[in-house]
Design a protein around this motif. Structure first.
Motif, PDB file in Angstrom:
ATOM      1  N   ILE A  73       2.888   6.568  -7.222  1.00  0.00           N
ATOM      2  CA  ILE A  73       1.993   7.602  -7.759  1.00  0.00           C
ATOM      3  C   ILE A  73       2.546   8.995  -7.462  1.00  0.00           C
ATOM      4  O   ILE A  73       2.569   9.887  -8.335  1.00  0.00           O
ATOM      5  CB  ILE A  73       0.578   7.450  -7.179  1.00  0.00           C
ATOM      6  N   THR A  74       3.017   9.197  -6.229  1.00  0.00           N
ATOM      7  CA  THR A  74       3.568  10.494  -5.841  1.00  0.00           C
ATOM      8  C   THR A  74       4.806  10.841  -6.653  1.00  0.00           C
ATOM      9  O   THR A  74       4.958  11.980  -7.126  1.00  0.00           O
ATOM     10  CB  THR A  74       3.926  10.492  -4.341  1.00  0.00           C
TER      11      THR A  74
ATOM     12  N   LEU B  88       0.810  -1.220   0.000  1.00  0.00           N
ATOM     13  CA  LEU B  88       0.000   0.000   0.000  1.00  0.00           C
ATOM     14  C   LEU B  88       0.843   1.270   0.000  1.00  0.00           C
ATOM     15  O   LEU B  88       0.649   2.136  -0.865  1.00  0.00           O
ATOM     16  CB  LEU B  88      -0.965  -0.013   1.191  1.00  0.00           C
ATOM     17  N   PRO B  89       1.817   1.426   0.926  1.00  0.00           N
ATOM     18  CA  PRO B  89       2.649   2.635   0.852  1.00  0.00           C
ATOM     19  C   PRO B  89       3.471   2.715  -0.429  1.00  0.00           C
ATOM     20  O   PRO B  89       3.719   3.817  -0.935  1.00  0.00           O
ATOM     21  CB  PRO B  89       3.551   2.532   2.094  1.00  0.00           C
TER      22      PRO B  89
ATOM     23  N   PHE C 226       1.257   4.237  -3.165  1.00  0.00           N
ATOM     24  CA  PHE C 226       1.170   5.690  -3.012  1.00  0.00           C
ATOM     25  C   PHE C 226       2.489   6.364  -3.366  1.00  0.00           C
ATOM     26  O   PHE C 226       2.502   7.458  -3.940  1.00  0.00           O
ATOM     27  CB  PHE C 226       0.769   6.042  -1.578  1.00  0.00           C
TER      28      PHE C 226
END
Length: 231
Positions: free
Chosen positions: A77-78, A70-71, A74
């Motif tokens: 994407i970031t 999960l991290p 993200f």
């Protein structure tokens, strides 16, 4: 296999290790990783801490990968957002879409951001996967961390796992109704899941407040304090 971080934290080879030692080690490695800002050191820390988690703490590799998934999603994407929309310098790639380009500065910015977070993730995973939340909060309390921060951490931890359980239940219900058998139905099911979770979050927060009030909540939550061992 369902990911249950709380169960893993209570059942690993390092559960009974001094929580203060694990907390200070995690903080030290996080500060060191961020301060050095070295790509090779980031990779080194990731490898070493992963070995500690998998070989010494004896945590299942599937659970570890689920913790990272999960991290990492993200993070990717970031970093893509940083690469395409930030930074100046020489253009190294043109997308041909509304003038969006990748420059030398934006590329380096994205890579360095990715690697720094990449190095920090297993450090946090070491603490989260080997130490029960009750022991972590007790350490923070004895270290004189403001009570409001400890209580917010406790409530957030509780809320996260409630909603993860809700998401798991709703996804299984949608899957049994063939909610993910095509791209179109998958998008519809995902939209329904997000909107329902938002409404459920409002309902759960109200229920939590009622539960606290009914138990005599006065603005302070009790924090677990382990018994002192008798000599």
């Amino acid at each position: 296999m369902k990911f249950d971080m709380d169960y893993i934290a209570h059942h690993n080879a390092l559960t009974e290790t001094n929580p203060y030692l694990k907390l200070f080690l995690t903080i030290f490695l996080l500060i060191l990783t961020l301060a050095l800002d070295n790509l090779y050191f980031d990779i080194f820390i990731f490898i070493v801490m992963s070995i500690v988690i998998l070989a010494i703490a004896k945590i299942n590799y599937k659970s570890y990968l689920k913790f990272l998934s999960l991290p990492m999603a993200f993070l990717v994407i970031t970093c893509l957002f940083l690469m395409f929309f930030f930074g100046k310098g020489e253009v190294i790639y043109e997308t041909g879409i509304f003038g969006i380009v990748v420059t030398t500065d934006s590329f380096h910015y994205a890579v360095y951001t990715f690697m720094r977070v990449f190095g920090c993730l297993p450090c946090l995973g070491f603490l989260a996967l080997t130490t029960p939340i009750a022991k972590i909060l007790n350490c923070l309390r004895t270290l004189k961390v403001p009570k409001v921060m400890v209580e917010i951490a406790l409530l957030m931890y509780n809320a996260i796992f409630i909603f993860l359980n809700e998401i798991d239940t709703m996804q299984k219900a949608q899957d049994t109704r063939l909610g993910y058998h095509s791209y179109w139905t998958s998008f519809k099911s995902l939209g329904a899941l997000v909107s329902t979770i938002f409404l459920r979050s409002l309902d759960k927060s109200e229920t939590l407040q009622f539960a606290l009030d009914s138990r005599g909540y006065t603005g302070e939550l009790p924090v677990y304090e382990p018994r002192k061992k008798e000599n």
